[in-house]
Design a protein around this motif. Structure first.
Motif, PDB file in Angstrom:
ATOM      1  N   ALA A 205       0.842  -1.196   0.000  1.00 42.88           N
ATOM      2  CA  ALA A 205       0.000   0.000   0.000  1.00 42.88           C
ATOM      3  C   ALA A 205       0.873   1.241   0.000  1.00 42.88           C
ATOM      4  CB  ALA A 205      -0.927   0.006   1.216  1.00 42.88           C
ATOM      5  N   THR A 206       0.363   2.294  -0.606  1.00 42.03           N
ATOM      6  CA  THR A 206       1.149   3.515  -0.727  1.00 42.03           C
ATOM      7  C   THR A 206       1.141   4.353   0.553  1.00 42.03           C
ATOM      8  OG1 THR A 206      -0.746   4.701  -1.673  1.00 42.03           O
ATOM      9  CG2 THR A 206       0.752   3.619  -3.214  1.00 42.03           C
ATOM     10  N   ASN A 207       0.320   3.972   1.542  1.00 38.37           N
ATOM     11  CA  ASN A 207       0.366   4.674   2.830  1.00 38.37           C
ATOM     12  C   ASN A 207       1.479   4.142   3.714  1.00 38.37           C
ATOM     13  OD1 ASN A 207      -1.149   2.217   3.170  1.00 38.37           O
ATOM     14  ND2 ASN A 207      -1.800   2.968   5.181  1.00 38.37           N
ATOM     15  N   ARG A 208       2.085   3.030   3.339  1.00 36.62           N
ATOM     16  CA  ARG A 208       3.224   2.478   4.057  1.00 36.62           C
ATOM     17  C   ARG A 208       4.504   2.997   3.409  1.00 36.62           C
ATOM     18  NH1 ARG A 208       1.224   0.520   8.806  1.00 36.62           N
ATOM     19  NH2 ARG A 208      -0.633  -0.747   8.427  1.00 36.62           N
ATOM     20  N   LEU A 215       5.063  11.329  -1.656  1.00 35.22           N
ATOM     21  CA  LEU A 215       6.066  10.342  -2.028  1.00 35.22           C
ATOM     22  C   LEU A 215       5.856   9.045  -1.259  1.00 35.22           C
ATOM     23  CD1 LEU A 215       9.225  12.628  -2.140  1.00 35.22           C
ATOM     24  CD2 LEU A 215       8.025  11.638  -4.093  1.00 35.22           C
ATOM     25  N   HIS A 216       6.168   7.932  -1.900  1.00 38.47           N
ATOM     26  CA  HIS A 216       6.080   6.623  -1.241  1.00 38.47           C
ATOM     27  C   HIS A 216       6.984   5.652  -1.985  1.00 38.47           C
ATOM     28  CE1 HIS A 216       3.479   5.320  -4.536  1.00 38.47           C
ATOM     29  NE2 HIS A 216       2.726   6.385  -4.336  1.00 38.47           N
ATOM     30  N   HIS A 217       6.997   4.401  -1.526  1.00 32.25           N
ATOM     31  CA  HIS A 217       7.998   3.440  -1.986  1.00 32.25           C
ATOM     32  C   HIS A 217       7.664   2.748  -3.296  1.00 32.25           C
ATOM     33  CE1 HIS A 217       5.003   0.857  -0.161  1.00 32.25           C
ATOM     34  NE2 HIS A 217       5.578  -0.196  -0.701  1.00 32.25           N
ATOM     35  N   VAL A 218       6.465   2.955  -3.855  1.00 27.31           N
ATOM     36  CA  VAL A 218       6.112   2.290  -5.114  1.00 27.31           C
ATOM     37  C   VAL A 218       6.306   3.296  -6.253  1.00 27.31           C
ATOM     38  CG1 VAL A 218       4.403   0.950  -6.372  1.00 27.31           C
ATOM     39  CG2 VAL A 218       4.395   0.917  -3.868  1.00 27.31           C
ATOM     40  N   LEU A 219       7.425   3.171  -6.946  1.00 24.78           N
ATOM     41  CA  LEU A 219       7.744   4.069  -8.054  1.00 24.78           C
ATOM     42  C   LEU A 219       7.563   3.356  -9.384  1.00 24.78           C
ATOM     43  CD1 LEU A 219      11.066   5.849  -6.947  1.00 24.78           C
ATOM     44  CD2 LEU A 219       8.698   6.495  -6.433  1.00 24.78           C
ATOM     45  N   ASP A 220       7.196   4.131 -10.386  1.00 21.56           N
ATOM     46  CA  ASP A 220       7.250   3.661 -11.767  1.00 21.56           C
ATOM     47  C   ASP A 220       8.697   3.817 -12.222  1.00 21.56           C
ATOM     48  OD1 ASP A 220       7.191   3.412 -14.577  1.00 21.56           O
ATOM     49  OD2 ASP A 220       5.121   4.131 -14.664  1.00 21.56           O
ATOM     50  N   ALA A 221       9.370   2.695 -12.458  1.00 22.15           N
ATOM     51  CA  ALA A 221      10.800   2.748 -12.780  1.00 22.15           C
ATOM     52  C   ALA A 221      11.074   3.508 -14.072  1.00 22.15           C
ATOM     53  CB  ALA A 221      11.361   1.335 -12.874  1.00 22.15           C
ATOM     54  N   ARG A 222      10.081   3.631 -14.939  1.00 24.25           N
ATOM     55  CA  ARG A 222      10.289   4.318 -16.211  1.00 24.25           C
ATOM     56  C   ARG A 222      10.409   5.822 -16.044  1.00 24.25           C
ATOM     57  NH1 ARG A 222       5.031   1.397 -18.586  1.00 24.25           N
ATOM     58  NH2 ARG A 222       4.339   2.332 -16.606  1.00 24.25           N
ATOM     59  N   THR A 223       9.866   6.340 -14.930  1.00 23.01           N
ATOM     60  CA  THR A 223       9.847   7.786 -14.714  1.00 23.01           C
ATOM     61  C   THR A 223      10.455   8.214 -13.383  1.00 23.01           C
ATOM     62  OG1 THR A 223       7.659   7.713 -13.662  1.00 23.01           O
ATOM     63  CG2 THR A 223       7.725   7.964 -16.070  1.00 23.01           C
TER      64      THR A 223
END
Length: 287
Positions: A205-208, A215-223
């Protein structure tokens, strides 16, 4: 029903609970501690002495850690299914946004991960090679892989009566586990429940691990930008590594198709509060 034994400890930056019918002997706990130490020494990008940090500084070829082939082959499937949105060289992207070795949480701007990661990272059962210095990050599936290894290590002592819970990545053997699906906007609520037995449930989850301005730990690696459309995912698979990997893929286009190909049950919530689930999902949803 007699009270079960629970062993709690911290490892790889999170809380763990291992539940068994009888207390684990010291030899079993020592085996788990050694396993976790070896995994952390290989894969932690938060340790300057880890193999991952060595490769980030120098590149080159090293003897392959025991998990390299299994994890990187799964990363290749993730990357292919999500059009490279999931990429094991996303480490520098995360560090630039503030999720770095010192946990600075200071945003230095977005940077994309190398799109040619398959040319830069080479592996076999014997060796792991980075053809140029780069920061590997196995967060998309690494904790699930470690859960599987802990389960495998403890089976001689616990038999088929074991629950390993690594704060969002859970594997159960034997008794049915009824697990609440935590609402990402209100941790005191659940959007549903699901039963897990002889399988693994992994959630993300993006709240973790969130900080700063969105900002959070799930990034789109392409951007190098954080994902916005999906805010929470849950996936059930025979192994925790597959469940963890699917939970990551479900933040992106192509994730549901990969989950279907793997036979993974899933639920996910969008940023506008809608809930989606896989055909045949056995989750009991409240919304």
């Amino acid at each position: 029903m007699s009270e079960r034994a629970v062993w709690s400890f911290d490892a790889i930056g999170t809380a763990w609970e291992i539940e068994t019918r009888d207390p684990l002997p010291s030899s079993a706990r020592a085996a788990v501690a050694g396993l976790v130490a070896d995994f952390d020494a290989a894969w932690s990008r938060f340790r300057p002495d880890s193999l991952v940090s060595q490769l980030a500084r120098e590149g080159g070829t090293i003897p392959a850690p025991r998990d390299a082939a299994a994890m990187l082959e799964t990363y290749a499937e993730l990357s292919g299914a999500t059009c490279d949105a999931v990429n094991p060289l996303v480490g520098e992207s995360l560090a630039r946004r503030g999720y770095d070795a010192t946990y600075s949480f200071a945003d230095r701007g977005a940077v994309a991960a190398p799109t040619d990661w398959r040319e830069l990272v080479r592996w076999s059962s014997d060796t792991l090679e980075l053809r140029a210095p780069a920061l590997l990050d196995v967060g998309a599936l690494g904790k699930g892989r470690l859960v599987d290894l802990v389960v495998e290590t403890l089976l001689p002592w616990a038999g088929e009566d074991l629950v390993v819970d690594a704060s969002g990545d859970l594997a159960a053997r034997g008794a049915v586990q009824r697990v609440g699906l935590e609402h990402p906007y209100d941790p005191a609520r659940a959007i549903g429940v699901v039963e897990v037995t002889d399988a693994a449930l992994c959630a993300s989850a993006t709240n973790r691990r969130a900080w700063g301005d969105g900002l959070h730990h799930v990034l789109d690696a392409r951007t190098g930008e954080p994902v916005r459309a999906i805010v929470a995912t849950w996936a059930i698979a025979p192994t925790a590594m597959r469940a963890d990997a699917a939970a990551t893929a479900l933040f992106f286009e192509g994730g549901p198709e990969l989950a279907h190909a793997w036979g993974v049950e899933w639920v996910r919530m969008t940023s506008d509060g809608r809930v989606e689930w896989s055909p045949g999902s056995k989750a009991e949803l409240f919304t």
